[in-house]
Design an enzyme around this catalytic site. Sequence first.
Site: not given
Length: 133
Positions: A51-52
């Site tokens: 994820h970011a």
Amino acid sequence: MHLPHLITFQHVGSSEYGFLDIAEVDKNIPFEIKRIFWTHSVPNGIKRGYHAHKKTKQILIAIEGSITVTTEMPDGTRKVFELKNSTQGIYLPPHVWHVMEYQDNAVQIVFCSELFSETDYLRSYIDYKNYYK
């Protein structure tokens, strides 16, 4: 945009009495810490993250064991970091896709600039790439 990079923490002590590693806001932590969490009991070879964050800055530290952190910037630039002891951490600015692979009974602590908010996450790699087009 800032890039992911290693941060070194002050390390004091001796093998006779033990060690103390020091993280301080405005010295080696470049943000106010609003949230702390840790991961443990992760089986060897498991990968997490994927994820970011749109807003959150983080520092990841391997307190025990080792963690390989692969990062990718919106422009596609990739970098791999090896966290093998508690004297170093990796600074992750916002917008960095990251994947962590845990080894050797790793225990990880993470300092965050923001409180948890699901809307801050980009959890799909396709959504991440589209978000930064």
